[in-house]
Design a protein around this motif. Sequence first.
Motif, mmCIF file in Angstrom:
data_model
loop_
_atom_site.group_PDB
_atom_site.id
_atom_site.type_symbol
_atom_site.label_atom_id
_atom_site.label_comp_id
_atom_site.label_asym_id
_atom_site.label_seq_id
_atom_site.Cartn_x
_atom_site.Cartn_y
_atom_site.Cartn_z
ATOM 1 N N ILE A 162 0.772 -0.836 0.047
ATOM 2 C CA ILE A 162 0.277 -0.078 -0.202
ATOM 3 C C ILE A 162 0.492 1.695 -0.198
ATOM 4 O O ILE A 162 0.203 1.761 -0.719
ATOM 5 N N ILE A 163 1.513 1.072 0.917
ATOM 6 C CA ILE A 163 3.533 2.627 1.136
ATOM 7 C C ILE A 163 3.271 2.510 -0.482
ATOM 8 O O ILE A 163 3.360 3.787 -0.751
ATOM 9 N N GLY A 164 3.721 1.729 -1.187
ATOM 10 C CA GLY A 164 4.524 1.209 -2.331
ATOM 11 C C GLY A 164 3.809 1.737 -3.175
ATOM 12 O O GLY A 164 4.086 2.686 -4.153
ATOM 13 N N VAL A 165 1.965 1.721 -3.576
ATOM 14 C CA VAL A 165 1.362 2.437 -4.489
ATOM 15 C C VAL A 165 1.375 3.707 -4.551
ATOM 16 O O VAL A 165 1.928 4.400 -5.406
ATOM 17 N N TRP A 166 1.432 3.984 -3.112
ATOM 18 C CA TRP A 166 1.350 5.746 -2.512
ATOM 19 C C TRP A 166 2.329 6.680 -3.284
ATOM 20 O O TRP A 166 2.820 7.225 -3.827
ATOM 21 N N TRP A 167 3.832 5.405 -2.614
ATOM 22 C CA TRP A 167 5.053 6.126 -3.374
ATOM 23 C C TRP A 167 4.909 6.266 -4.870
ATOM 24 O O TRP A 167 5.901 7.012 -5.981
ATOM 25 N N THR A 168 4.249 4.833 -5.164
ATOM 26 C CA THR A 168 4.735 4.669 -7.155
ATOM 27 C C THR A 168 3.725 5.891 -7.513
ATOM 28 O O THR A 168 4.087 7.052 -8.340
ATOM 29 N N LEU A 169 2.701 6.448 -6.458
ATOM 30 C CA LEU A 169 1.749 7.974 -7.904
ATOM 31 C C LEU A 169 2.356 8.994 -7.521
ATOM 32 O O LEU A 169 2.248 9.061 -8.436
ATOM 33 N N HIS A 170 3.086 9.196 -5.992
ATOM 34 C CA HIS A 170 2.986 10.503 -6.082
ATOM 35 C C HIS A 170 4.441 10.765 -5.845
ATOM 36 O O HIS A 170 4.963 12.160 -6.294
ATOM 37 N N THR A 172 7.095 8.734 -8.706
ATOM 38 C CA THR A 172 7.937 8.332 -9.800
ATOM 39 C C THR A 172 6.845 8.980 -10.891
ATOM 40 O O THR A 172 6.255 8.790 -11.148
ATOM 41 N N ARG A 173 8.007 8.444 -12.174
ATOM 42 C CA ARG A 173 7.547 9.112 -13.234
ATOM 43 C C ARG A 173 6.268 8.254 -13.917
ATOM 44 O O ARG A 173 5.254 8.790 -14.107
ATOM 45 N N PHE A 174 6.718 6.877 -13.465
ATOM 46 C CA PHE A 174 5.171 6.189 -14.067
ATOM 47 C C PHE A 174 4.160 6.642 -13.701
ATOM 48 O O PHE A 174 2.684 6.703 -13.793
ATOM 49 N N GLY A 175 4.273 7.009 -11.995
ATOM 50 C CA GLY A 175 2.786 7.620 -11.104
ATOM 51 C C GLY A 175 2.598 8.752 -12.132
ATOM 52 O O GLY A 175 1.641 9.408 -11.876
ATOM 53 N N LEU A 176 3.126 9.882 -12.257
ATOM 54 C CA LEU A 176 3.505 10.548 -12.816
ATOM 55 C C LEU A 176 2.004 10.485 -14.346
ATOM 56 O O LEU A 176 1.336 11.364 -14.767
ATOM 57 N N ALA A 177 2.342 10.298 -15.187
ATOM 58 C CA ALA A 177 2.173 9.150 -16.000
ATOM 59 C C ALA A 177 0.362 8.557 -15.697
ATOM 60 O O ALA A 177 -0.185 9.421 -16.871
ATOM 61 N N VAL A 178 0.115 7.506 -15.270
ATOM 62 C CA VAL A 178 -0.921 7.959 -14.322
ATOM 63 C C VAL A 178 -1.575 8.401 -14.368
ATOM 64 O O VAL A 178 -3.226 9.124 -14.781
ATOM 65 N N ARG A 179 -1.368 9.578 -13.489
ATOM 66 C CA ARG A 179 -2.116 10.839 -13.384
ATOM 67 C C ARG A 179 -2.756 11.089 -14.608
ATOM 68 O O ARG A 179 -3.395 11.953 -14.529
ATOM 69 N N ALA A 180 -1.282 11.948 -15.483
ATOM 70 C CA ALA A 180 -2.334 12.504 -16.539
ATOM 71 C C ALA A 180 -2.791 11.713 -17.357
ATOM 72 O O ALA A 180 -3.763 12.784 -18.170
ATOM 73 N N SER A 247 -6.186 9.328 -2.420
ATOM 74 C CA SER A 247 -5.592 9.411 -2.604
ATOM 75 C C SER A 247 -5.038 7.808 -1.588
ATOM 76 O O SER A 247 -5.982 7.359 -0.874
ATOM 77 N N PRO A 248 -4.014 7.119 -2.352
ATOM 78 C CA PRO A 248 -3.741 6.033 -1.583
ATOM 79 C C PRO A 248 -3.732 5.233 0.150
ATOM 80 O O PRO A 248 -5.112 4.559 0.486
ATOM 81 N N LEU A 249 -3.166 6.437 0.591
ATOM 82 C CA LEU A 249 -3.269 6.034 2.367
ATOM 83 C C LEU A 249 -4.375 6.817 3.023
ATOM 84 O O LEU A 249 -5.134 6.342 3.637
#
Lengths: 323, 363
Positions: A162-170, A172-180, A247-249
């Motif tokens: 769960i913490i990993g998902v939060w970290w990835t989303l906020h 990492t580049r991949f997280g930025l791509a997801v949000r975009a 928001s994951p958390l």
Amino acid sequence: MNWAAVFGAAAIIPLLNASIRLAVPTGLAAVGESLCQRAGVLNLSLEGMMLSGAYAAFLATHYSGQPWLGVAAGVGGGMFIGMLMALFSVTLKTEQVINGIALVLLASGLTSFLHVRLFGVTAPERFDPMGKLEIPLLGAIPGVGSVVFDQSPLVYLAVVLIIGVWWTLHRTRFGLAVRAAGDRPGAADAAGISVDRVRAAAILASGAMAGLGGAVLVVGQLGLFAQNVTAGRGWVAIALVIFGRWSPLRVAAGAFLFGFTDALQLRIQSASGGIESDIPFEFFQALPYLVTIVVVVVATARARDDAQPESLGVPYIKGARSS
Amino acid sequence: MTTTVDAVDSPDRPDPGRTGTGRAAGWSSRLGSLGLSAAAIAAAFVLGGILLALAGANPFQAYADMLSGTFGSRFDFSLVLVETAPLLLIGLGLAVAFRARVWNIGAEGQLLMGALAGGAFAIYAPINSRAVMIPAACLVGAAAGGAWGWVVGFLRARWSVNEVISSLLLNYVALRTLEYTIRKPLRDPVGFQPVSETLPDPARLPDVPGLRVHIGLLIGLGLIPVVAYVMRRTPFGFHTRMMGLNRDATEAAGVRTGRLITAVMVVSGAFAGMAGILQVMGPESRLTGNISPGFGFTAIIVALVARMRPVGVLLAAMLIGALTLGGDVIQRTQQVPRVLTIVIQALFVLLILVADRLGRRSR
């Protein structure tokens, strides 16, 4: 009714411990779903992913006797439905609500069909759920130790994920791509992000987490499978995503609240004398669902900002006018 | 304006290739989509056949058994119609909701609340005339189902609470409410099972003359043209279809979409509620914990397979009613679990989505 049995000092630690345990299957699915929705896909197949994962986990554990193999199979079972969800929502660009609901039905039908076919009407023997693993030193902390650090290893795994998902989303580049991809797929596309690929990856990740959630339910808690054993947890998880404002958390916190309600209703049911109670036990059974509805309403009504991803549920068609 | 709000999947932007503006274009695209649906349904049966073979049965024999066990005799056909009746009624209501892109998946709960309220009314109301009792109980059932649907619509309109979630979660609440009511207040005092007492005679539905199916089927049949007319010729129907195409544009055109969403939820809930009380007054004859083997969920498939068309709902309800009954038949003759039919139903919807996509690409 003996209220001390529910809220007394001796009861509160086991109650909170059980809350965490019961929150994990729903919480894993909900946090995975939040990732998926942030990518713009309204994944309603979540209940089907959990169910498919639960059954794969059951079969693998039943035949091999290895609970960790069951956990891995559960992840695969969830990703199987995830692949179908991605095929429809991303490749074929169909109405996400419809293929999501149809996939829940497909998973429910397939798991029930296999289960009846393989085991007939007699339920297969229950296996022992995975035991607890008390973490040395931390587990010895008074109170907190017994609540948080005396859990099944699957619970610790879930927290890390769960913490990993939060970290990835906020972070990492991949997280930025997801949000975009979820907010402005047209702009993401123009920036060289493959919206389709990001969304497919998010769906598969959500499938893996929901499948793991199903596996935790079967391998870590019940030790058995029954038709539609997930009992709406996938739908509750989708509600928790709304409650947690994507928001994951915050979603994970919502899952704890759900776990607490579930643990509490089980406790009150047994303390109040079950079937002989003045308060109907059906009320307690309905309570987790009622609480979920209420918290979603309150969260939606009180929200000041519109946290919902702007392109949630809208298929992205390259070259089409985007809003 | 005769724009066809077409296809199971209509993304937010209507596809110019599919939304014909003239009546002729509407008809040809409708025939085309009928062909696509038929092909998808056939493909679902083929996949189902593969599963049958994997389960150790002879698929040809199994389908032959299904056919003779459902359409083979007047008696079997009556059983198909008994299965069709609730699916038709709920499917009609869901067709209206889905046309508006209001995703009501709480028909199961709306059905149970209709059954509960209508059943309680039928047990307690001192009415001795069948001609009064049956319509009155139907109205009570429809009102209760509509009220249960209203909650969802209200939450959506007032606080934009996603209707998929709230309607689904309310199913569980409805089921527990029904279970409690027949375990305590409405329980038949002499029975061992938690069921209500049998309904009094005036509340028992007569059969359709010549068939062993209750008159609830006729109510469903009679509502087909009503729904078709309302959807086609009235402002409500027009606004509903328009909202399904583009909610923002509908709002901009001055339609109060929140109110319309609530209305659509009440209508589809009322249809499900009426189906519920009809099951109680018809086949069940009392309130039990399993009045519905999931009619509210199956009807979602019915409405989608029918592409939200009223006449299509009748055909789809008969198809899926027969399939469900056929599942019982092959469980008996081929020892194949009857839940296989649920897999086939899910495949109907998924393959229709695929067929639509392929059809659109080739045009």
